[in-house]
Write a protein that holds these residues in place. Structure first.
Motif, PDB file in Angstrom:
ATOM      1  N   PHE A  97     -10.600  -4.785   0.413  1.00 43.64           N
ATOM      2  CA  PHE A  97     -10.805  -3.859   1.744  1.00 43.64           C
ATOM      3  C   PHE A  97      -9.403  -3.905   2.467  1.00 43.64           C
ATOM      4  N   GLU A  98      -8.818  -4.957   2.659  1.00 42.77           N
ATOM      5  CA  GLU A  98      -7.511  -5.177   3.313  1.00 42.77           C
ATOM      6  C   GLU A  98      -6.489  -4.241   2.503  1.00 42.77           C
ATOM      7  N   GLN A  99      -6.647  -4.315   1.331  1.00 44.90           N
ATOM      8  CA  GLN A  99      -5.530  -3.747   0.399  1.00 44.90           C
ATOM      9  C   GLN A  99      -5.561  -2.214   0.553  1.00 44.90           C
ATOM     10  N   ILE A 100      -6.778  -1.471   0.960  1.00 43.76           N
ATOM     11  CA  ILE A 100      -6.742  -0.069   1.206  1.00 43.76           C
ATOM     12  C   ILE A 100      -5.788   0.113   2.451  1.00 43.76           C
ATOM     13  N   PHE A 101      -5.696  -0.631   3.703  1.00 44.19           N
ATOM     14  CA  PHE A 101      -5.063  -0.319   4.539  1.00 44.19           C
ATOM     15  C   PHE A 101      -3.796  -0.945   4.411  1.00 44.19           C
ATOM     16  N   LYS A 102      -3.446  -1.975   3.795  1.00 45.37           N
ATOM     17  CA  LYS A 102      -2.051  -2.351   3.466  1.00 45.37           C
ATOM     18  C   LYS A 102      -1.189  -1.571   2.856  1.00 45.37           C
ATOM     19  N   ASN A 103      -1.867  -1.102   1.827  1.00 42.67           N
ATOM     20  CA  ASN A 103      -1.036   0.061   0.862  1.00 42.67           C
ATOM     21  C   ASN A 103      -1.010   1.378   1.532  1.00 42.67           C
ATOM     22  N   ALA A 104      -1.847   1.840   2.477  1.00 42.47           N
ATOM     23  CA  ALA A 104      -1.748   3.173   3.164  1.00 42.47           C
ATOM     24  C   ALA A 104      -0.294   2.893   4.234  1.00 42.47           C
ATOM     25  N   LEU A 105       0.035   1.642   4.783  1.00 44.65           N
ATOM     26  CA  LEU A 105       0.871   1.230   5.512  1.00 44.65           C
ATOM     27  C   LEU A 105       2.372   1.318   4.870  1.00 44.65           C
ATOM     28  N   GLY A 107       3.278   3.781   3.170  1.00 46.81           N
ATOM     29  CA  GLY A 107       4.081   4.758   3.156  1.00 46.81           C
ATOM     30  C   GLY A 107       3.981   5.679   1.741  1.00 46.81           C
ATOM     31  N   LEU A 108       3.561   4.674   0.853  1.00 45.30           N
ATOM     32  CA  LEU A 108       3.555   5.158  -0.650  1.00 45.30           C
ATOM     33  C   LEU A 108       2.274   5.620  -0.953  1.00 45.30           C
ATOM     34  N   ASP A 109       2.133   6.244  -2.518  1.00 41.74           N
ATOM     35  CA  ASP A 109       0.670   6.654  -2.693  1.00 41.74           C
ATOM     36  C   ASP A 109      -0.021   5.792  -3.393  1.00 41.74           C
ATOM     37  N   MET A 110      -0.729   4.676  -2.674  1.00 41.65           N
ATOM     38  CA  MET A 110      -1.582   3.968  -3.342  1.00 41.65           C
ATOM     39  C   MET A 110      -2.783   3.613  -2.727  1.00 41.65           C
ATOM     40  N   GLY A 111      -3.835   3.485  -3.598  1.00 40.48           N
ATOM     41  CA  GLY A 111      -5.200   3.046  -2.825  1.00 40.48           C
ATOM     42  C   GLY A 111      -5.346   1.792  -2.988  1.00 40.48           C
ATOM     43  N   GLY A 112      -6.619   1.229  -2.774  1.00 37.50           N
ATOM     44  CA  GLY A 112      -6.808  -0.123  -2.636  1.00 37.50           C
ATOM     45  C   GLY A 112      -7.651  -0.903  -3.651  1.00 37.50           C
ATOM     46  N   GLY A 113      -7.482  -2.057  -4.305  1.00 43.23           N
ATOM     47  CA  GLY A 113      -8.293  -2.809  -5.266  1.00 43.23           C
ATOM     48  C   GLY A 113      -8.096  -3.884  -5.306  1.00 43.23           C
ATOM     49  N   ASN A 412       9.464   0.516   9.148  1.00 51.87           N
ATOM     50  CA  ASN A 412       8.345   1.790   9.277  1.00 51.87           C
ATOM     51  C   ASN A 412       7.423   1.234   9.496  1.00 51.87           C
ATOM     52  N   CYS A 413       6.563   0.233   8.851  1.00 49.94           N
ATOM     53  CA  CYS A 413       5.380  -0.133   9.146  1.00 49.94           C
ATOM     54  C   CYS A 413       5.374  -0.754  10.436  1.00 49.94           C
ATOM     55  N   PHE A 414       6.330  -1.300  11.003  1.00 50.85           N
ATOM     56  CA  PHE A 414       6.162  -1.871  12.289  1.00 50.85           C
ATOM     57  C   PHE A 414       6.082  -0.891  13.368  1.00 50.85           C
ATOM     58  N   HIS A 415       7.000   0.056  13.131  1.00 49.75           N
ATOM     59  CA  HIS A 415       7.039   1.145  14.153  1.00 49.75           C
ATOM     60  C   HIS A 415       5.710   2.221  14.423  1.00 49.75           C
ATOM     61  N   ASP A 416       5.208   2.400  12.908  1.00 46.14           N
ATOM     62  CA  ASP A 416       3.977   2.870  12.815  1.00 46.14           C
ATOM     63  C   ASP A 416       2.667   2.219  13.587  1.00 46.14           C
ATOM     64  N   SER A 417       2.608   0.820  13.249  1.00 43.44           N
ATOM     65  CA  SER A 417       1.683   0.204  13.901  1.00 43.44           C
ATOM     66  C   SER A 417       1.859   0.017  15.502  1.00 43.44           C
ATOM     67  N   ALA A 443      -3.372   2.815  12.578  1.00 49.11           N
ATOM     68  CA  ALA A 443      -2.291   3.632  11.704  1.00 49.11           C
ATOM     69  C   ALA A 443      -2.590   3.694  10.376  1.00 49.11           C
ATOM     70  N   SER A 444      -3.389   2.658   9.726  1.00 48.60           N
ATOM     71  CA  SER A 444      -3.636   2.728   8.349  1.00 48.60           C
ATOM     72  C   SER A 444      -4.956   3.289   8.068  1.00 48.60           C
ATOM     73  N   PHE A 445      -5.826   3.035   8.909  1.00 49.31           N
ATOM     74  CA  PHE A 445      -7.167   3.630   8.988  1.00 49.31           C
ATOM     75  C   PHE A 445      -7.069   5.474   9.107  1.00 49.31           C
ATOM     76  N   ILE A 446      -6.140   5.603   9.946  1.00 50.73           N
ATOM     77  CA  ILE A 446      -6.075   7.207  10.222  1.00 50.73           C
ATOM     78  C   ILE A 446      -5.459   7.863   8.961  1.00 50.73           C
ATOM     79  N   LYS A 447      -4.558   7.218   8.350  1.00 48.58           N
ATOM     80  CA  LYS A 447      -3.935   7.857   6.954  1.00 48.58           C
ATOM     81  C   LYS A 447      -5.026   7.761   5.973  1.00 48.58           C
ATOM     82  N   VAL A 448      -5.638   6.764   5.941  1.00 51.23           N
ATOM     83  CA  VAL A 448      -6.764   6.809   4.713  1.00 51.23           C
ATOM     84  C   VAL A 448      -7.790   7.702   4.875  1.00 51.23           C
TER      85      VAL A 448
END
Length: 459
Positions: A97-105, A107-113, A412-417, A443-448
């Motif tokens: 679950f954490e990985q979904i949002f971490k990966n979104a942050l 900026g690359l094309d990755m889902g979570g698992g 970039n992750c810092f500034h997005d957050s 930031a991550s939730f909105i992207k996903v």
């Protein structure tokens, strides 16, 4: 959506995200996003399977293997494999679950698992570990691929295990492809991957310090307490030393070491060498000459937080829930100003509340700026994403290029957050530092969520 009652780690991770979102103005500004919550909480797929092998005594052993394929809206499932006796579905769901949002942050094309095996590798021979990896991959290989699911290493799965797992996949599927990250440099791996999570948490913390002090301060001259002594802690410590800071602690599951004058790069290198052979810090201090004559104190069964004296920065880099509420209060009294997690969910909810409450009290001289691992420890998966890109190109980038992209991604992750926290803040006191906990979640939730709306996962 509520977790199952016997899934406390997942429930904690789920509630932390939901609480951040509900405490913001997001659902008032854009009510449609609330519809995503019950959908995103349920994994797209959970695979559980039997793993059986012959140990060195000629006996058959069996353990449950798992892969939680949580969300693929942003790309192929991406997340580590953990081989450890504590592995269970709650922990893997929390991590996935954490990985979904971490990966979104990233900026690359990755889902979570996330996935793993409930096994203890300590004391087992290389041959037996190879048999375990081949048995595990025999089943997992049916469910993964470079455009479907790309696992990596995690606790208990280092370079040796990734090598065996990759060899097994290649044998079972008759394909050489970028199906795992963290590979050897000679066969598709990326430079900077071992260093990535440790370096990444420092790059994120650097950005925090620069913003909070308006560019007047850095790691130089700061006393830094770090927990853990594995890959993340090792490279975080080396980067702090390189930047002029003093690392005053490391730890493992048996206890912690306090370095009164700071650990040296040579001592960290000795720890790296010994940890590959599963030696404890207590054993390492007694066996390696590089520690003789240094001012060190080993504390059996202790974590470092209440023993380090005055500190400026705390970096939990071991495992989940490793900073309690009481320990957080002690760190505040010890003068800590910045806390960045190198581990996943390193702070308990009580600890997070303690740090966040100091941040909200803008007039307090005890203000602490805290960020959770969702943002600050994504360096590993960020470079894993870069490894996937290199595999697709059949190229290997230089160390400088990968490190540059890692640092750029963390900043970039810092500034997005930061931007999301400011945009959707419901805090009346605008003079306080924005909540990076909320910012990273928003930031991550909105992207996903946007990807899920676009693809019809939510309607």
């Amino acid at each position: 959506m509520s977790a199952q009652p016997l899934e406390p780690e997942f429930q904690q991770a789920h509630d932390e995200v939901v609480s951040s979102l509900r405490d913001s103005t997001l659902f008032q500004v854009a009510p449609k996003y609330e519809k995503v919550l019950p959908i995103i909480a349920v994994p797209e797929r959970i695979i559980q399977f039997r793993v059986t092998w012959e140990n060195d005594k000629g006996e058959q052993e069996v353990a449950p293997g798992f892969r939680v394929q949580y969300n693929s809206a942003k790309g192929p499932y991406k997340g580590g494999l953990r081989f450890h006796p504590t592995v269970n579905l709650s922990i893997l769901k929390f991590l996935g679950f954490e990985q979904i949002f971490k990966n979104a942050l990233t900026g690359l094309d990755m889902g979570g698992g996330k996935g793993g095996l409930c096994v203890d590798l300590k004391g087992r021979s290389d041959k037996e570990i190879r048999r375990i990896c081949y048995a595990f991959m025999r089943e997992l290989s049916r469910h993964i691929g470079p455009d479907t699911d790309v696992p990596a290493g995690d606790i208990g799965v280092g370079g040796r295990e990734v090598g065996y797992l990759f060899g097994a996949y290649r044998a079972y599927q008759n394909r050489w492809e970028g199906v795992l990250t963290g590979k050897g440099l000679n066969w598709g791996g990326s430079l900077i991957r071992p260093e990535a999570t440790g370096y990444g948490v420092i790059y994120f913390a650097e950005a925090m310090i620069e913003y909070a002090t308006k560019g007047q301060e850095s790691f130089k001259g700061k006393r830094v307490t770090i927990s853990g002594s594995g890959n993340v802690a090792q490279y975080a410590a080396l980067k702090v030393i390189e930047l002029g800071g003093t690392v005053v602690s490391l730890s493992d599951s048996k206890g912690c070491v306090i370095f009164e004058d700071g650990v040296t790069a040579e001592q960290v290198t000795a720890i790296q060498e010994a940890k590959i052979r599963f030696k404890s810090l207590e054993q390492i201090l007694g066996e390696y000459s590089v520690f003789s004559g240094s001012k060190t104190k080993y504390l059996t069964g202790e974590r470092p937080w209440t023993h380090v004296g005055k500190v400026d920065i705390a970096l939990p880099c071991a495992t989940e829930n490793e900073v309690s509420g009481a320990e957080a209060e002690h760190l505040v009294k010890a003068g800590v100003k910045f806390v960045a997690e190198g581990s996943n969910m390193g702070c308990t909810q009580e600890a997070v509340h303690t740090f966040e409450n100091t941040r909200k009290a803008a007039s307090s001289h005890d203000t602490v700026w805290y960020v959770g691992g969702k943002a600050s420890n994504l360096g590993g998966v960020l470079v894993s994403g870069l490894e996937m890109a290199q595999n697709s190109q059949r190229l290997t980038w230089t160390r400088e290029d990968v490190d540059k992209e890692l640092k750029r991604g963390m900043i970039n992750c810092f500034h997005d957050s930061l931007a999301a926290a400011k945009k959707y803040s419901d805090e009346s006191n605008t003079s306080t530092l924005p909540s990076l906990v909320k910012g990273a979640n928003l930031a991550s939730f909105i992207k996903v969520a946007d990807a899920m709306f676009d693809q019809g996962d939510v309607f």
